[in-house]
Scaffold this active site. Structure first.
Site, mmCIF file in Angstrom:
data_model
loop_
_atom_site.group_PDB
_atom_site.id
_atom_site.type_symbol
_atom_site.label_atom_id
_atom_site.label_comp_id
_atom_site.label_asym_id
_atom_site.label_seq_id
_atom_site.Cartn_x
_atom_site.Cartn_y
_atom_site.Cartn_z
ATOM 1 N N LYS A 136 5.992 2.972 -9.312
ATOM 2 C CA LYS A 136 6.185 2.307 -8.022
ATOM 3 C C LYS A 136 7.007 3.194 -7.081
ATOM 4 O O LYS A 136 7.899 3.935 -7.519
ATOM 5 C CB LYS A 136 6.907 0.975 -8.265
ATOM 6 C CG LYS A 136 7.023 0.080 -7.047
ATOM 7 C CD LYS A 136 7.643 -1.257 -7.449
ATOM 8 C CE LYS A 136 7.811 -2.185 -6.268
ATOM 9 N NZ LYS A 136 8.355 -3.497 -6.681
ATOM 10 N N LEU A 185 10.369 -4.118 0.151
ATOM 11 C CA LEU A 185 10.086 -4.745 -1.151
ATOM 12 C C LEU A 185 10.221 -6.260 -1.101
ATOM 13 O O LEU A 185 10.205 -6.910 -2.140
ATOM 14 C CB LEU A 185 11.008 -4.184 -2.257
ATOM 15 C CG LEU A 185 11.149 -2.668 -2.344
ATOM 16 C CD1 LEU A 185 12.072 -2.290 -3.501
ATOM 17 C CD2 LEU A 185 9.806 -1.992 -2.494
ATOM 18 N N SER A 211 5.803 -7.068 -4.750
ATOM 19 C CA SER A 211 5.770 -5.831 -3.990
ATOM 20 C C SER A 211 5.174 -4.648 -4.761
ATOM 21 O O SER A 211 4.929 -3.583 -4.191
ATOM 22 C CB SER A 211 7.193 -5.459 -3.546
ATOM 23 O OG SER A 211 8.051 -5.286 -4.673
ATOM 24 N N SER A 212 4.912 -4.815 -6.073
ATOM 25 C CA SER A 212 4.312 -3.736 -6.871
ATOM 26 C C SER A 212 2.784 -3.762 -6.741
ATOM 27 O O SER A 212 2.057 -3.518 -7.710
ATOM 28 C CB SER A 212 4.707 -3.883 -8.351
ATOM 29 O OG SER A 212 6.095 -4.019 -8.518
ATOM 30 N N ILE A 232 12.000 -8.789 -8.645
ATOM 31 C CA ILE A 232 13.200 -9.566 -8.329
ATOM 32 C C ILE A 232 12.838 -10.963 -7.823
ATOM 33 O O ILE A 232 13.706 -11.741 -7.453
ATOM 34 C CB ILE A 232 14.086 -8.816 -7.311
ATOM 35 C CG1 ILE A 232 15.520 -9.371 -7.306
ATOM 36 C CG2 ILE A 232 13.477 -8.851 -5.923
ATOM 37 C CD1 ILE A 232 16.510 -8.558 -6.553
ATOM 38 N N GLY A 233 11.533 -11.275 -7.799
ATOM 39 C CA GLY A 233 11.086 -12.615 -7.429
ATOM 40 C C GLY A 233 9.674 -12.876 -7.928
ATOM 41 O O GLY A 233 9.112 -13.936 -7.682
ATOM 42 N N GLY A 234 9.120 -11.849 -8.602
ATOM 43 C CA GLY A 234 7.746 -11.942 -9.098
ATOM 44 C C GLY A 234 6.953 -10.677 -8.847
ATOM 45 O O GLY A 234 5.731 -10.666 -8.978
ATOM 46 N N SER A 235 7.612 -9.589 -8.477
ATOM 47 C CA SER A 235 6.931 -8.393 -7.989
ATOM 48 C C SER A 235 6.150 -7.612 -9.041
ATOM 49 O O SER A 235 5.374 -6.721 -8.690
ATOM 50 C CB SER A 235 7.928 -7.451 -7.307
ATOM 51 O OG SER A 235 8.380 -8.024 -6.114
#
Length: 584
Positions: A136, A185, A211-212, A232-235
């Site tokens: 990433k 991100l 974001s990934s 950090i939230g589902g990325s």
């Protein structure tokens, strides 16, 4: 008076000129970054062409179809050469980018040729010997940018490899590409003004998640066999869900890397931003086509090299015995968290997986995660916007804001008093909030003092303890639950920030959580979606319906969760789910 007016006019003119010059500088930086990326892609295509001329008989499709475990075995035994495998994947990436099928690459890593030579000099072959790996954007690689999709990060090259990249190289892996991300991100779409929108390889109208998202699109498109993302939230989990991949978010402290963050803590605002990473830490983890690939990657990374390079990482090697166990599991399950009802196909996936697990001899126990609205608004969002979003806004200084982030950026720019008044006035009128794109404003409360921030951190710890207590009372080994999906139409993630409650819960808890594809969207799912009303059929629910419509044939996944530090058990459960879904 005339002199004052002249002075005022001159000041206004100077301000306009200064702003124009600033915009031109931003555009110049962005164009230069795109030009550098394009030149790198041309170099990659040229290198691939030279290899094909030298070795014209390579069976490309046969190599690309090999699972990671089999590919690693053939490389280690010598029946395939690392050079052949690397250039086979580079050729696939080159083809993907040449057709603009996904726009998933941020940069080609030309130093992969040096790493190729380096691993062939080693007597000992690491667990990832000869495996091409994509990483990433913000995971630091020496000599390359870590942009986070931000213009202000376009001028600084990383001076050394991150810990994670060093360990990958030590295990014989060959980092060959850096992938695109959402700006800052902070979005589960995947676009930024510099490198553009990444598309889902299964449907170009759909997002790959974020974001990934660059990783998700590249692996799903066949251009990489193993990727490293962050969450950090589902990325990691959302791109895995949208793109039909397996992805693992470990306990944050289980792996470490030099975090390519767009700030240095030199001010109180920056320290406030840093605090969110302490309260809800960011995790780094693998993404791949199958669970065995994730397990091999974790096994390779959890080695002495990792523990020596970063002594803050607990020296806990991968526990193969737990991963290979066949002992029946006691599985908690739920198909909705009571906060944001997911589309029918995602709930169907949990139900079918639950039935398959039960038929396979596992014990299934209903489980209800406590107080998700409280977790979402008071714990998760308050962590990110503890200072009213000022620190986050700082990263956009001298930048163009991506359309996916404009609703959140505009909300954060509002004065605190205006936010409070809006929250008070609009709370009884929830149906207007989406139309005004102000739902987050009404939800977010800030920390007004250091004492309040520490108390907020304490509340997170209290919630974690309460959650673990409920888990232990039910004597659970693991939990099966839904994940957001199927893939959203591009542009919609920015309108539905709070739809990520299914994944963000396990960032707040810092539990290992992974995603496994188990099905695809059917015509029956699409018909049932027409009847979907969510909580109360308000514009928020109707927006979700629009976001996921037209998804027939796209992947449908479930989420598997374990307690902290039990990545091996989480992976073992994911493997069981994967096996049962494939058998079905």
């Amino acid at each position: 008076t005339s002199a004052a007016l002249a002075l005022l006019g001159g000041s206004v003119a100077a301000l306009v000129v200064w702003k124009c010059l600033g915009k031109k500088m931003i555009q110049k930086k962005m164009e230069e970054a795109r030009r550098t990326r394009d030149e790198g892609m041309k170099k990659m295509a040229k290198a691939v062409q030279q290899f094909r001329e030298q070795v014209p008989s390579v069976q490309t499709d046969a190599i690309l179809s090999l699972p990671l475990l089999e590919l690693a075995g053939r490389l280690r035994e010598g029946s395939l050469s690392p050079r052949t495998v690397l250039y086979t994947y580079l050729e696939k990436v080159s083809a993907l980018e040449a057709t603009q099928q996904t726009n998933c690459l941020r940069h080609f890593i030309p130093e992969c040729e040096e790493q190729l030579q380096e691993i062939q000099r080693h007597e000992e072959k690491g667990l990832l010997y000869g495996i091409p790996v994509s990483i990433k954007d913000h995971i630091g690689h020496k000599g390359h940018l870590a942009t986070c999709g931000l213009v202000q990060c376009l001028g600084t090259l990383m001076e050394e490899d991150s810990v994670l990249v060093k360990v990958l190289k030590r295990q014989g892996a060959i980092p060959f590409a850096m992938t695109n991300v959402s700006q800052s991100l902070f979005s589960y779409d995947c676009s930024n003004p510099t490198f553009g929108q990444t598309l889902n390889p299964f449907n170009p109208q759909k997002s790959p998640g974020g974001s990934s998202g660059g990783e998700g699109a590249l692996i799903a498109g066949g251009g990489s066999i193993l990727g490293i993302g962050s969450d950090i939230g589902g990325s990691i989990r959302l791109p895995s869900s949208f793109c039909g991949l397996c992805g693992l978010k470990p306990t944050a402290e289980r792996l470490r890397w030099v975090l390519g963050l767009p700030f240095q803590p030199s001010s109180r605002s920056d320290l406030a931003k840093g605090a969110k990473y302490w309260a809800i830490p960011c995790a780094v983890g693998p993404m791949a086509r199958d669970v065995d690939s994730l397990a091999l990657c974790m096994k390779a990374l959890l080695c002495q090299e990792m523990f020596q390079l970063d002594p803050s990482v607990p020296p806990i090697p991968f526990n193969e015995e737990v991963y290979s166990s066949s002992t029946p599991l006691r599985v908690g399950y739920y198909d909705t968290d009571g906060y944001f009802p997911l589309p029918p196909c995602m709930r169907r996936a949990v139900k079918e997986t639950r039935c398959a697990l039960q038929a396979a001899g596992h014990q299934l126990v209903p489980f209800s995660p406590p107080r998700i609205p409280y977790v979402m608004t008071e714990l998760f969002l308050k962590t990110f916007f503890a200072d009213g979003g000022r620190a986050w806004l700082d990263v956009f200084t001298g930048d163009v804001v991506d359309p996916a982030l404009k609703p959140q950026v505009n909300s954060c720019k509002m004065p605190r008093l205006v936010k409070k008044l809006l929250a008070l006035l609009l709370k009884p009128l929830q149906f207007l909030l989406l139309l005004l794109k102000l739902k987050e404003v009404a939800m977010i409360s800030t920390c007004r003092s250091v004492k309040e921030m520490w108390n907020h951190h304490h509340q997170i710890q209290v919630y974690r303890s309460q959650f673990i207590t409920r888990w232990k009372e039910l004597q659970l080994d693991v939990v099966l639950c839904p994940v957001l999906g199927p893939a959203f139409t591009t542009g919609y993630p920015g309108k539905l920030l709070t739809a990520i409650s299914s994944t963000m819960l396990y960032n707040v808890l810092n539990f290992p959580a992974g995603v496994v594809p188990v099905s695809t969207v059917t015509e029956a799912d699409e018909e049932e979606l027409k009847l979907y009303q969510g909580c109360c059929d308000d514009p928020w629910d109707r927006t979700l319906k629009q976001a996921v419509s037209g998804a027939v044939g796209l992947p449908v996944a479930v989420q598997c969760v374990a307690l902290p530090w039990q990545e091996e058990l989480c992976l073992r459960f994911m493997k069981e789910v994967e096996t049962l879904s494939r058998n079905k």
